[in-house]
Enzyme design. Structure first.
Site, PDB file in Angstrom:
ATOM      1  N   SER A 671       0.833  -1.194   0.000  1.00 12.67           N
ATOM      2  CA  SER A 671       0.000   0.000   0.000  1.00 12.67           C
ATOM      3  C   SER A 671       0.871   1.249   0.000  1.00 12.67           C
ATOM      4  O   SER A 671       1.609   1.494  -0.949  1.00 12.67           O
ATOM      5  CB  SER A 671      -0.974  -0.039   1.184  1.00 12.67           C
ATOM      6  OG  SER A 671      -1.985   0.917   1.047  1.00 12.67           O
ATOM      7  N   ASP A 744      -9.024  -4.713  -6.084  1.00 13.03           N
ATOM      8  CA  ASP A 744      -8.676  -3.815  -4.977  1.00 13.03           C
ATOM      9  C   ASP A 744      -9.765  -2.758  -4.802  1.00 13.03           C
ATOM     10  O   ASP A 744     -10.106  -2.046  -5.740  1.00 13.03           O
ATOM     11  CB  ASP A 744      -7.332  -3.142  -5.279  1.00 13.03           C
ATOM     12  CG  ASP A 744      -6.725  -2.445  -4.073  1.00 13.03           C
ATOM     13  OD1 ASP A 744      -7.497  -2.012  -3.197  1.00 13.03           O
ATOM     14  OD2 ASP A 744      -5.494  -2.336  -4.013  1.00 13.03           O
ATOM     15  N   HIS A 778      -7.536  -5.440  -1.528  1.00 15.23           N
ATOM     16  CA  HIS A 778      -6.310  -4.735  -1.151  1.00 15.23           C
ATOM     17  C   HIS A 778      -5.343  -5.656  -0.406  1.00 15.23           C
ATOM     18  O   HIS A 778      -4.134  -5.577  -0.570  1.00 15.23           O
ATOM     19  CB  HIS A 778      -6.674  -3.521  -0.289  1.00 15.23           C
ATOM     20  CG  HIS A 778      -5.542  -2.574  -0.086  1.00 15.23           C
ATOM     21  ND1 HIS A 778      -4.883  -1.959  -1.119  1.00 15.23           N
ATOM     22  CD2 HIS A 778      -4.935  -2.129   1.063  1.00 15.23           C
ATOM     23  CE1 HIS A 778      -3.932  -1.162  -0.640  1.00 15.23           C
ATOM     24  NE2 HIS A 778      -3.946  -1.259   0.674  1.00 15.23           N
TER      25      HIS A 778
END
Length: 811
Positions: A671, A744, A778
């Protein structure tokens, strides 16, 4: 700026040609055995305690789902992900077994009568703890089950009627009945997609500014609107322990329901139109209604409008009532907050927020309880003479807590804590919470003394403690504290003077377990659980917390893991995997604080870098990457320079310790850590390789703010450009592996971020590999996806880091 813009648009031109390349399809691969064994290690049961701690609930979770399970039909609408077959969430892993353990005798009792194919969730105890409910998800719906805690047997209470697409679907009444959010029995079949669209999709703005962060899975057309309304369509029902059902009130798009502490009223949030294509369901308009327990409407407390036009900045908020809740210390009294500044943090006001209350039967006028010149940060209740109100201001990281007297709102607030929310060393913690006569949580206190648990931040790392905090003198008295070489924290306080409590105790290679501690009686702590270490293969690895300095004197820290038996100075330096996540601070002193504990158990999650200690690497984990902007300066104005300085200091440290080989160091992150990795490779040649998972690389695609950046692209275009690795793709000379979940849904990290960045890298001749994991969000969930991710990372590290000298024999 002109030269930068030229490079930027040249990059875009290259993308068009790069996208013509045909992507390769591969089968799922498996990492080496030493890594696979850690991935397949059994999970540890999660625990819930009875009120007085005489027994605990042990919940055994199932392993990661298969890619086939993850690939079941899924609706992505209004910011939600729904399994249309179940009217529940599409991505959750349930509990597969439940046991009860007596903390005095140690006896474990298996709950009988559980579902044959268990996928359980939403465990909830009745107020008298004689019963527990849970939901069971099957392929075609969600049912409600009940456990009799006197016979330890479970039975099915309802058919597959539960609507679990949004909010909590189950609540206990004080008389052992259940309020359930069920699928509307009259909602009919799922609407079918029309063969042709009904018309164009139109959005219009009439001049009001409506800045919005980058959301995913939003409504896109009229059919999505129809589906959203269909799956939100719910009916509240009262259900007794024999399964008899009674409808409560009218059906509707019920967002949430919350029972008053005395069980007399239900607060119901009902979503209404117009829906939005710009924001998720949490910001759709809704009415807040108060119903009697039999479903009669008592009052419409608030009509909350569509929240599309919120001002910019993290301290911005909505107008009108928000944070509407029941007071925990009263039978049926509501409290909420209303912004007086139009939700705009740029407006300077003494009474920026006002907290109001309204008591049953809700016929009178709302009463002012307290005010704040900042943003309201919640209330922790004790009784009608004592409560703690939080105040916050994100821009400066201010965290303030004050005593208020609910029975005398005119009495001035008494500030007891004022600190930076990032300041770990001066964090007294949070109040110990206990259940009151309504089954609600209130703080444990004696007069002016509040019992607190703190993470115990210190230069040696976190050393949690239990204390009393004197709200008159603001002095702490530590009653108990974790001691090296263990990491131990209080899980549950068992008596009124906090002399008996349960802790979770662990060390580097000792699995966390629960212990009974009594500081009054002179008896040794007693171990309550004996969970096995699931990672025996790495039990002998070495772990150390190191501190070092950046070139400007800022103190940094990291945790270094090395293989069992490795001796710095005697053995040859190792290849290194450095893993990090940058954070922004408003103070150098706070940024320099040590975070985490060197004594915490070495747990290996699927996203961890620790797998590679089994492959002969040194791991530099939790490598601090602070970005500091003090006073009026914003941290991101210095992002690149400080990021590079952090990396240089970390590399120098691990090399000077005799652990790492300077020429064989990889950097990686997930991330914002992926964003960090790409930036380091754009602006340095410090590393042999990079690994970036689920990142965002072009900040112009998140123009209304990102992470802690509160300015918009139009307010700080240079910051957005300079912080975007996409802008500097032409400078990357280090091999980079990009991984991304193809589904995601995290704000800002949509898959196109990796696709466009990879194309820019390819267009400029970089060495890069892009791997999309089908149906993954994610974070990655399916066994096959996790194994393949680890295989990709292992191959990349072996080729470009461990074997770098073979690739470049001249160096």
């Amino acid at each position: 700026m002109k030269l930068r813009a030229t490079a930027f648009f040249a990059c875009i031109a290259f993308i068009g040609f790069a996208q013509m390349e045909v992507s390769a399809q591969s089968t799922y691969q498996t990492p080496p055995k030493s890594i696979a064994d850690l991935v397949n290690a059994p999970s540890t049961p999660s625990v819930r305690w009875s009120k007085n701690g005489d027994w605990m609930l042990l919940m055994e979770r199932s392993d990661n789902p298969s890619i086939a399970q993850l690939s079941q039909p899924e609706l992505k609408i209004a910011g939600m992900r729904i399994n249309p077959a179940t009217s529940g969430p599409s991505r959750q892993t349930g509990v597969e077994n439940i046991k009860i353990k007596n903390t005095q005798s140690g006896e474990e009792i298996q709950i009988t009568g559980l579902p044959s194919n268990p996928d359980m969730g939403g465990m909830s105890m009745s107020h008298d703890e004689k019963y527990m409910t849970f939901t069971q998800t099957d392929s075609d719906g969600i049912s409600l089950w009940v456990v009799d805690l006197t016979t330890f047997s479970a039975k099915k209470l309802t058919d597959k009627i539960i609507n679990d697409v949004y909010g909590n679907p189950v609540a206990w009444t004080p008389d052992n009945k259940l309020i359930v959010k069920a699928v509307n029995p009259n909602r009919g079949g799922m609407p079918q997609r029309p063969a042709a669209p009904a018309g164009p999709i139109i959005q219009e703005t009439t001049g009001d500014a409506a800045p919005s962060r980058t959301y995913q899975d939003l409504l896109e057309n009229s059919y999505d609107e129809t589906l959203f309304a269909y799956f939100m369509d719910s009916q509240l029902m009262k259900i007794d322990l024999e399964g008899n059902k009674t409808p409560i009130g009218p059906a509707g798009m019920i967002k949430s329901m919350d029972l008053s502490p005395d069980g007399s009223y239900i607060m119901v949030d009902l979503i209404k139109k117009p829906f939005s294509y710009l924001v998720p369901a949490s910001r759709f308009p809704y009415d807040v209604e108060i119903w009697s327990i039999d479903g009669k409407k008592v009052k419409v407390l608030a009509e909350i409008p569509l929240d599309e036009n919120r001002p910019t900045g993290f301290d911005a908020t909505v107008t009108g009532p928000r944070n509407i809740n029941w007071r925990a210390d009263k039978p049926a009294m509501l409290y909420w907050v209303e912004a007086q500044d139009g939700g705009d943090a740029r407006v300077d006001m003494e009474e920026r927020e006002v907290v109001y209350t309204l008591a049953a039967p809700f016929a009178g006028e709302k009463q002012k309880l307290a005010t704040t010149p900042y943003r309201f940060g919640g209330i922790i209740w004790s009784d009608d003479t004592f409560a703690i109100m939080g105040e916050r201001w994100s821009r400066t990281r201010m965290d303030k807590r004050s005593i208020i007297n609910p029975s005398n709102p005119a009495q001035p607030k008494q500030v007891i804590i004022e600190r930076s929310s990032d300041d770990l060393y001066n964090d007294p913690g949070d109040p110990v919470m206990v259940e009151n006569e309504y089954g609600e949580y209130v703080m444990l206190r004696k007069g002016d003394l509040v019992y607190m648990t703190s993470p115990g931040g210190s230069p040696e790392g976190d050393m949690p403690y239990l204390s009393t905090f004197d709200t008159k003198t603001k002095e702490e008295k530590i009653l108990w504290r974790s001691q090296a070489p263990y990491y131990e924290r209080v899980a549950k306080v068992l008596n009124d003077d906090a002399t008996e409590f349960i802790t979770i105790k662990e060390s580097t290679d000792i699995q966390p377990n629960y212990w009974l501690v009594n500081t009054k009686k002179r008896i040794a702590p007693r171990q309550l659980t004996n969970f096995d270490n699931p990672y025996e293969s790495i039990k002998g690895i070495q772990k150390q917390l190191v501190t070092y300095e950046r070139n400007d004197g800022l103190k940094l820290s990291a945790v270094i893991y090395t293989p069992e038996g490795f001796e710095p100075g005697k053995d040859a330096p190792l290849p290194v995997l450095m893993w990090a996540y940058p954070r922004e601070y408003k103070s150098k002193e706070v940024a320099a604080q040590v975070r985490g504990s060197q004594y915490a158990f070495t747990r290996v999650s699927s996203g961890s870098p620790l797998f590679w200690v089994t492959r002969g690497y040194a791991i530099m984990d939790r490598t601090e990457m602070p970005i500091v902007g003090e006073g009026d300066k914003e941290p991101n104005d210095y992002f690149i320079d400080q990021l590079v300085a952090n990396a240089e200091a970390a590399i120098d440290e691990i090399v000077d310790l005799g652990i790492g080989d300077r020429d064989r160091i990889a950097v990686g992150g997930h991330s914002y850590g992926a964003f960090m990795t790409a930036n380091l490779l754009s602006h340095t040649n410090l590393f042999a390789a990079g690994i970036a998972r689920s990142g965002a690389y072009n900040r112009t695609l998140t123009p209304f703010g990102f992470q802690y950046e509160q300015r918009t692209y139009w307010e700080a275009p240079e910051v957005y450009f300079n912080m975007s690795p996409f802008s500097f793709a032409h400078k990357v000379e280090t091999p980079i592996l990009l991984l991304h979940g193809q589904a995601d849904n995290n704000s800002g990290t949509f898959p196109i971020q990796s696709e466009r960045y990879y194309n820019a890298l390819k267009g400029h001749g970089a060495t890069a590999r892009l791997v999309f994991l089908p149906n993954e969000s994610h974070g990655y969930a399916a066994k096959e996806s996790i194994n393949h991710m680890l295989w990709e990372m292992d191959n990349w590290l072996e080729k470009y880091v461990k074997d770098k000298n073979e690739l470049e024999p001249s160096k």
